[in-house]
Design an enzyme around this catalytic site. Structure first.
Site, PDB file in Angstrom:
ATOM      1  CE  LYS A 171       0.810   1.407   4.445  1.00 21.04           C
ATOM      2  NZ  LYS A 171       1.598   2.763   4.770  1.00 21.04           N
ATOM      3  N   PRO A 194       9.531  -3.894  -1.041  1.00 20.07           N
ATOM      4  CG  PRO A 194      10.420  -2.018  -1.990  1.00 20.07           C
ATOM      5  CD  PRO A 194       9.310  -2.855  -2.179  1.00 20.07           C
ATOM      6  CB  VAL A 195      12.270  -5.389   3.880  1.00 18.95           C
ATOM      7  CG1 VAL A 195      11.866  -5.601   5.482  1.00 18.95           C
ATOM      8  CG2 VAL A 195      11.875  -6.634   3.344  1.00 18.95           C
ATOM      9  CB  ALA A 196      11.878  -1.671   7.547  1.00 16.51           C
ATOM     10  N   GLY A 212       7.431   1.624   4.732  1.00 18.24           N
ATOM     11  CA  GLY A 212       6.259   2.345   4.673  1.00 18.24           C
ATOM     12  C   GLY A 212       5.368   1.919   3.857  1.00 18.24           C
ATOM     13  CB  ALA A 221       1.476  -1.981   4.732  1.00 19.91           C
ATOM     14  N   GLY A 222       4.545  -4.020   3.871  1.00 18.18           N
ATOM     15  CA  GLY A 222       4.856  -5.440   3.208  1.00 18.18           C
ATOM     16  C   GLY A 222       4.658  -6.766   4.127  1.00 18.18           C
ATOM     17  N   GLY A 223       4.782  -6.397   5.501  1.00 20.31           N
ATOM     18  CA  GLY A 223       4.535  -7.632   6.293  1.00 20.31           C
ATOM     19  C   GLY A 223       3.121  -7.683   6.625  1.00 20.31           C
ATOM     20  CB  SER A 224       0.611  -5.176   7.287  1.00 18.45           C
ATOM     21  OG  SER A 224       1.002  -4.483   8.290  1.00 18.45           O
ATOM     22  CG  ASP A 270      -0.672  -0.663   8.611  1.00 23.39           C
ATOM     23  OD1 ASP A 270      -1.668   0.190   9.161  1.00 23.39           O
ATOM     24  OD2 ASP A 270       0.278  -0.109   8.285  1.00 23.39           O
TER      25      ASP A 270
HETATM   26  P1  ATP Z   1       4.272  -0.356   7.792  1.00 27.13           P
HETATM   27  O1  ATP Z   1       4.082   0.335   6.571  1.00 27.13           O
HETATM   28  O2  ATP Z   1       3.079  -1.342   8.337  1.00 27.13           O
HETATM   29  O3  ATP Z   1       4.845   0.212   8.858  1.00 27.13           O
HETATM   30  P2  ATP Z   1       6.622  -1.380   6.755  1.00 27.13           P
HETATM   31  O4  ATP Z   1       6.548  -1.454   5.237  1.00 27.13           O
HETATM   32  O5  ATP Z   1       7.520  -0.010   7.235  1.00 27.13           O
HETATM   33  O6  ATP Z   1       5.360  -1.553   7.266  1.00 27.13           O
HETATM   34  P3  ATP Z   1       7.612  -3.965   7.022  1.00 27.13           P
HETATM   35  O7  ATP Z   1       8.222  -4.434   5.506  1.00 27.13           O
HETATM   36  O8  ATP Z   1       6.384  -4.650   7.242  1.00 27.13           O
HETATM   37  O9  ATP Z   1       7.614  -2.471   7.060  1.00 27.13           O
HETATM   38  O10 ATP Z   1       8.802  -4.469   7.942  1.00 27.13           O
HETATM   39  C1  ATP Z   1       8.878  -4.048   9.390  1.00 27.13           C
HETATM   40  C2  ATP Z   1       9.744  -5.308  10.070  1.00 27.13           C
HETATM   41  O11 ATP Z   1       8.928  -6.236  10.288  1.00 27.13           O
HETATM   42  C3  ATP Z   1      11.011  -5.533   9.531  1.00 27.13           C
HETATM   43  O12 ATP Z   1      12.000  -4.993  10.256  1.00 27.13           O
HETATM   44  C4  ATP Z   1      10.925  -7.061   9.318  1.00 27.13           C
HETATM   45  O13 ATP Z   1      12.364  -7.549   9.849  1.00 27.13           O
HETATM   46  C5  ATP Z   1       9.802  -7.626  10.049  1.00 27.13           C
HETATM   47  N1  ATP Z   1       8.951  -8.605   9.521  1.00 27.13           N
HETATM   48  C6  ATP Z   1       8.356  -9.640   9.871  1.00 27.13           C
HETATM   49  N2  ATP Z   1       7.822 -10.438   8.882  1.00 27.13           N
HETATM   50  C7  ATP Z   1       7.929  -9.842   7.916  1.00 27.13           C
HETATM   51  C8  ATP Z   1       7.354  -9.842   6.535  1.00 27.13           C
HETATM   52  N3  ATP Z   1       6.742 -11.056   6.246  1.00 27.13           N
HETATM   53  N4  ATP Z   1       7.787  -9.016   5.657  1.00 27.13           N
HETATM   54  C9  ATP Z   1       8.474  -8.053   5.775  1.00 27.13           C
HETATM   55  N5  ATP Z   1       9.030  -7.777   7.123  1.00 27.13           N
HETATM   56  C10 ATP Z   1       8.618  -8.706   8.227  1.00 27.13           C
END
Ligand code: ATP
Length: 281
Positions: A9, A92-94, A96, A98-101, A134
């Site tokens: 998102k 991309p991880v962490a 913004g 919402a990859g984990g969500s 999220d």
């Molecule tokens: P949001 O926008 O909801 O704040 P984000 O996009 O900033 O999320 P994510 O990619 O969800 O952040 O990752 C946040 C943390 O969650 C990372 O540091 C990661 O190590 C941990 N994590 C646990 N499971 C997952 C997963 N399936 N995918 C990504 N990160 C994960």
């Protein structure tokens, strides 16, 4: 075996209204699903939850949020088998986004369908809420107003097919740090959420692009000026608007047409760390 897309998102706006006594903030944000997605494959196994996720900074063990979601589903609905979850990570991880969500939401939906539990979306969203703020939105997807800590959702008219260029700089930003550092009297200009909702109803992309605001930029840009630089670069390359998503550090640009977005992508992909051309979904 079942395979699902877990969509990322972006925020078209993010306003922080106040800080609550429990330490969380009351938010008002417009969320928009994009086509960019991880692919989640779920397979039944005799028992337990196994994970196969080979991606930097993502846990390949049961602390992965997708495993937590699976464990909650298995426990809550007393399922007689376990699951093996494979995540092909593209979001991309962490960042913004919402990859984990999104992964957790896909696991909840996938297990509901694979085990024929037959739970309606509203209840799945309640389960999602126990996993993360999220997750209910990610279960629902589309264009939505999210209030409270993000769990109170109102569906908005769909806004599909708008080209979006996402750029994730090579920095890590902790969501907890951003909210802790936020000074509500120093956020600069706030979004006019009602006006943005009207623009969404009229599919007025120019208005949306001109009026997107994210109050968390006041924290992140002060520490990481590269975010502002990327916003400017996207505008220079033809975006009609650009903003940071969530607590960052991803920045996205909105484009009026596919050709302009493709040109910007071609120009920016070499110099930027992660650069992804996608569309609203
Ligand atoms: P949001 O926008 O909801 O704040 P984000 O996009 O900033 O999320 P994510 O990619 O969800 O952040 O990752 C946040 C943390 O969650 C990372 O540091 C990661 O190590 C941990 N994590 C646990 N499971 C997952 C997963 N399936 N995918 C990504 N990160 C994960």
């Amino acid at each position: 075996m079942i395979s699902l897309e877990a969509n990322a998102k972006i925020n078209l706006s993010l306003d922080v209204l106040n800080k609550r006594e429990d330490g969380y903030h009351n938010l008002r944000m417009i969320m928009q699903t994009v086509q960019l997605h991880d692919t989640i494959t779920i397979q039944k196994i005799p028992s337990g939850v196994e994970i196969d996720c080979v991606a930097s900074y993502v846990p390949n063990n049961n602390t992965n949020i997708a495993c937590k979601a699976a464990a909650v589903m298995i426990d809550k609905y007393k399922l007689d088998a376990g699951v093996r979850i494979k995540i092909d990570k593209k979001i991309p991880v962490a960042a913004g986004l919402a990859g984990g969500s999104a992964d957790a939401a896909a696991v909840i939906k996938g297990i509901n369908s694979m085990f024929s539990i037959g739970i309606k979306q509203d209840e799945l969203m309640k389960v999602g809420r126990t996993i993360g703020a999220d997750v209910p939105y990610c279960i629902m997807g589309g264009t939505a107003l999210a209030e409270g800590t993000g769990e109170r959702l109102t569906v908005l008219p769909v806004l599909r097919g708008i080209p979006i260029l996402i750029i994730k700089p090579r920095i890590g930003v902790s969501t907890a740090w951003v909210y802790k550092s936020l000074k509500l009297d120093k956020v600069g200009s706030r979004p006019d959420t009602e006006a943005l909702i009207s623009a969404i109803e009229n599919r007025d992309i120019k208005f949306i692009a001109d009026n997107m605001r994210n109050v968390l930029e006041s924290v992140t840009i002060a520490k990481y000026p590269v975010i502002e630089k990327i916003k400017r670069a996207l505008l220079d390359k033809g975006a009609v608007g650009s903003m940071m998503s969530g607590s960052g550090p991803s920045v996205f640009g909105i484009f009026e047409d596919e050709e302009k977005a493709q040109n910007a992508y071609n120009k920016m992909k070499k110099s930027m760390n992660e650069c992804i051309l996608t569309y609203t979904a």
